[in-house]
Write a protein that holds these residues in place. Structure first.
Motif, PDB file in Angstrom:
ATOM      1  N   VAL A 150       0.843  -1.200   0.000  1.00 24.25           N
ATOM      2  CA  VAL A 150       0.000   0.000   0.000  1.00 24.25           C
ATOM      3  C   VAL A 150       0.876   1.247   0.000  1.00 24.25           C
ATOM      4  CG1 VAL A 150      -1.688   1.348   1.302  1.00 24.25           C
ATOM      5  CG2 VAL A 150      -1.953  -1.129   1.128  1.00 24.25           C
ATOM      6  N   LEU A 151       1.909   1.250   0.843  1.00 19.37           N
ATOM      7  CA  LEU A 151       2.784   2.418   0.942  1.00 19.37           C
ATOM      8  C   LEU A 151       3.450   2.723  -0.386  1.00 19.37           C
ATOM      9  CD1 LEU A 151       3.764   4.500   3.004  1.00 19.37           C
ATOM     10  CD2 LEU A 151       5.685   2.993   3.526  1.00 19.37           C
ATOM     11  N   GLU A 152       3.823   1.681  -1.125  1.00 20.54           N
ATOM     12  CA  GLU A 152       4.451   1.894  -2.433  1.00 20.54           C
ATOM     13  C   GLU A 152       3.492   2.544  -3.426  1.00 20.54           C
ATOM     14  OE1 GLU A 152       5.951  -1.863  -3.693  1.00 20.54           O
ATOM     15  OE2 GLU A 152       7.715  -1.784  -2.400  1.00 20.54           O
ATOM     16  N   LEU A 153       2.187   2.356  -3.224  1.00 20.81           N
ATOM     17  CA  LEU A 153       1.191   2.915  -4.143  1.00 20.81           C
ATOM     18  C   LEU A 153       0.766   4.339  -3.768  1.00 20.81           C
ATOM     19  CD1 LEU A 153      -1.066  -0.256  -4.576  1.00 20.81           C
ATOM     20  CD2 LEU A 153       0.457   0.737  -6.293  1.00 20.81           C
ATOM     21  N   LEU A 154       1.174   4.807  -2.603  1.00 20.13           N
ATOM     22  CA  LEU A 154       0.826   6.167  -2.178  1.00 20.13           C
ATOM     23  C   LEU A 154       1.769   7.170  -2.827  1.00 20.13           C
ATOM     24  CD1 LEU A 154       0.138   5.608   1.633  1.00 20.13           C
ATOM     25  CD2 LEU A 154      -1.525   5.790  -0.228  1.00 20.13           C
ATOM     26  N   PRO A 155       1.362   8.445  -2.916  1.00 19.19           N
ATOM     27  CA  PRO A 155       2.234   9.470  -3.502  1.00 19.19           C
ATOM     28  C   PRO A 155       3.588   9.521  -2.783  1.00 19.19           C
ATOM     29  CG  PRO A 155       0.018  10.325  -3.209  1.00 19.19           C
ATOM     30  CD  PRO A 155       0.046   8.982  -2.533  1.00 19.19           C
ATOM     31  N   GLU A 156       4.638   9.744  -3.534  1.00 13.93           N
ATOM     32  CA  GLU A 156       5.988   9.735  -2.967  1.00 13.93           C
ATOM     33  C   GLU A 156       6.130  10.705  -1.802  1.00 13.93           C
ATOM     34  OE1 GLU A 156      10.629  10.397  -4.423  1.00 13.93           O
ATOM     35  OE2 GLU A 156       8.989  10.355  -5.892  1.00 13.93           O
ATOM     36  N   ARG A 157       5.481  11.865  -1.921  1.00 11.42           N
ATOM     37  CA  ARG A 157       5.623  12.884  -0.871  1.00 11.42           C
ATOM     38  C   ARG A 157       5.044  12.426   0.471  1.00 11.42           C
ATOM     39  NH1 ARG A 157       1.217  14.125  -3.898  1.00 11.42           N
ATOM     40  NH2 ARG A 157      -0.733  14.553  -2.773  1.00 11.42           N
ATOM     41  N   MET A 158       4.156  11.426   0.446  1.00  6.37           N
ATOM     42  CA  MET A 158       3.512  10.960   1.670  1.00  6.37           C
ATOM     43  C   MET A 158       4.305   9.883   2.398  1.00  6.37           C
ATOM     44  SD  MET A 158      -0.526  10.535   0.683  1.00  6.37           S
ATOM     45  CE  MET A 158      -0.876   9.867   2.336  1.00  6.37           C
ATOM     46  N   ARG A 159       5.111   9.122   1.670  1.00  8.10           N
ATOM     47  CA  ARG A 159       5.656   7.875   2.217  1.00  8.10           C
ATOM     48  C   ARG A 159       6.497   8.074   3.468  1.00  8.10           C
ATOM     49  NH1 ARG A 159       7.613   6.332  -3.735  1.00  8.10           N
ATOM     50  NH2 ARG A 159       5.584   5.875  -4.674  1.00  8.10           N
ATOM     51  N   GLY A 160       7.458   9.004   3.388  1.00  2.00           N
ATOM     52  CA  GLY A 160       8.323   9.220   4.536  1.00  2.00           C
ATOM     53  C   GLY A 160       7.548   9.704   5.742  1.00  2.00           C
ATOM     54  N   ASP A 161       6.620  10.637   5.510  1.00  2.00           N
ATOM     55  CA  ASP A 161       5.809  11.188   6.602  1.00  2.00           C
ATOM     56  C   ASP A 161       4.983  10.089   7.270  1.00  2.00           C
ATOM     57  OD1 ASP A 161       4.486  12.875   8.321  1.00  2.00           O
ATOM     58  OD2 ASP A 161       3.121  13.685   6.806  1.00  2.00           O
ATOM     59  N   VAL A 162       4.352   9.253   6.448  1.00  2.00           N
ATOM     60  CA  VAL A 162       3.499   8.183   6.988  1.00  2.00           C
ATOM     61  C   VAL A 162       4.328   7.184   7.787  1.00  2.00           C
ATOM     62  CG1 VAL A 162       2.097   6.171   6.359  1.00  2.00           C
ATOM     63  CG2 VAL A 162       1.683   8.376   5.252  1.00  2.00           C
ATOM     64  N   LEU A 163       5.474   6.766   7.249  1.00  3.00           N
ATOM     65  CA  LEU A 163       6.278   5.781   7.966  1.00  3.00           C
ATOM     66  C   LEU A 163       6.834   6.361   9.267  1.00  3.00           C
ATOM     67  CD1 LEU A 163       7.155   2.780   7.134  1.00  3.00           C
ATOM     68  CD2 LEU A 163       9.430   3.765   7.293  1.00  3.00           C
ATOM     69  N   MET A 164       7.205   7.627   9.252  1.00  2.30           N
ATOM     70  CA  MET A 164       7.691   8.269  10.471  1.00  2.30           C
ATOM     71  C   MET A 164       6.602   8.285  11.535  1.00  2.30           C
ATOM     72  SD  MET A 164       9.825  11.817  10.780  1.00  2.30           S
ATOM     73  CE  MET A 164       8.585  12.731   9.839  1.00  2.30           C
ATOM     74  N   ARG A 165       5.363   8.525  11.120  1.00  6.17           N
ATOM     75  CA  ARG A 165       4.243   8.532  12.064  1.00  6.17           C
ATOM     76  C   ARG A 165       3.977   7.124  12.608  1.00  6.17           C
ATOM     77  NH1 ARG A 165       0.863  13.215  11.707  1.00  6.17           N
ATOM     78  NH2 ARG A 165       1.649  14.718  10.175  1.00  6.17           N
ATOM     79  N   ILE A 166       4.154   6.111  11.746  1.00  8.00           N
ATOM     80  CA  ILE A 166       3.999   4.727  12.210  1.00  8.00           C
ATOM     81  C   ILE A 166       5.027   4.426  13.298  1.00  8.00           C
ATOM     82  CG2 ILE A 166       4.259   2.294  11.562  1.00  8.00           C
ATOM     83  CD1 ILE A 166       3.152   3.029   8.798  1.00  8.00           C
TER      84      ILE A 166
END
Length: 337
Positions: A150-166
């Motif tokens: 799922v993360l690979e399918l999200l916009p690139e700008r979101m990935r780092g932010d989302v994983l950091m929040r996880i």
């Protein structure tokens, strides 16, 4: 086999192939031992020709399998109980539990739990416009392999932010999780099957990264490092990489080898150092080791992406065995499992 063909429209051999491949190599081999030569040939050919089997397709086959069992065990026997007893009897409690959940519980899952049974792209489409904190909670709730897709399918700008929040999640209040569950429920007719409010954290973030494409993984780690270098390092310390398999004891490597195909192992070892190659070869029979090395040499150079994909597949198998308590992973990923 056409991608859009429903399970009811494919052959019995193809349905059997999907079911057996869902069981895993060892269990599928046990089933094939009880089949006639012609049937084994048909199912084997179907297994060899299977490509791009989606989660939805596999679930359709499982559902049909349960329905047919229901019709054949209607003489006062509940199909769910029958399937549960058969699988536990055949595979043992530990190995059967995950498959039982997949077959029996997945059919009626709702709310957040239902996301685990949806197509990866559908989950990505569902959450891509949500706040990154919501996306982080959703991905933390999914299994690591699905969350990585799922993360690979999200916009690139979101990935780092989302994983950091996880990584920064330290559980979530049950009331908040129920509220999010209700939001998901309204979007696709949900329910209330929440198992735990303990989601997220460094280990979850590391597990998701472990299952992502290597280039994308490095990009996300670098972006997190730009914002929080300490957090980035702590995530990396928990990640289990292919070279860490050198820390697994010989018995563990021998167990892992039983879950691997020679083709996958040969591809993965093309990108490994001599220490890792020796580790695997010495735990094989002399003849099997020689054949593996000969096959690797005969096939020549391989694409980096193919090598990395094979290594990811082996790491996923190692983590499954570690989660089941079958092997112990050494190296920096030990805390992760």
């Amino acid at each position: 086999m056409a991608e859009a063909t429903p399970a009811a429209g494919i052959s019995g051999a193809e349905r059997a192939a999907i079911l057996l491949m869902s069981l895993g190599e060892a269990e599928a081999a046990e089933v094939l031992k009880h089949m006639g030569a012609k049937d084994v040939q048909k199912v084997g050919q179907a297994m060899a020709s299977l490509t791009n089997v989606t989660r939805e397709r596999a679930n359709e086959v499982m559902d049909r399998f349960v329905m047919e069992l229901d019709n054949q065990t209607a003489l006062g026997v509940g199909a769910d109980d029958y399937v549960r007893r058969v699988l536990v009897g055949a595979l043992g409690e530990d190995k059967a539990s995950g498959l039982i959940d997949r077959i029996l519980l997945g059919r009626n899952s709702k709310g957040l739990e239902a996301l685990k049974w949806m197509e990866t792209r559908a989950v990505a489409d569902l959450v891509r416009n949500e706040h990154p904190q919501i996306v982080a909670i959703v991905l933390a709730y999914l299994d690591p392999d699905q969350a990585a897709e799922v993360l690979e399918l999200l916009p690139e700008r979101m990935r780092g932010d989302v994983l950091m929040r996880i990584a920064r999640l330290d559980g979530i209040q049950p009331a908040a999780l129920r509220e999010l569950d209700e939001i998901m429920e309204k979007q696709f007719s949900g329910g209330n099957n929440l198992k735990s409010s303990s989601v997220g954290g460094l280990k979850v973030a590391a597990g998701i990264l472990n299952l992502m494409d290597s280039a994308m993984e490095q990009t996300i780690v670098a972006r997190i490092g730009e914002v929080d270098a300490d957090l980035s390092q702590r995530i990396q310390d928990l990640m289990f990489v292919f070279d860490d398999l050198g820390e697994v004891d010989d018995r563990g490597i021998q167990t892992l080898l039983r879950d691997l195909s020679t083709e996958t192992l040969g591809m993965a070892l093309k990108g490994a150092d001599a220490r890792i190659k020796d580790k695997f070869v010495k735990n094989m029979s002399k003849r099997a080791g020689e054949m593996l090395l000969e096959d690797m040499e005969a096939k020549g150079p391989a694409r980096v992406s193919d090598v990395e994909a094979a290594q990811k597949e082996i790491l996923a198998a190692a983590r499954r065995l570690a989660d089941a308590g079958t092997i112990s992973l050494g190296g920096k990923g030990e805390d992760f499992v």
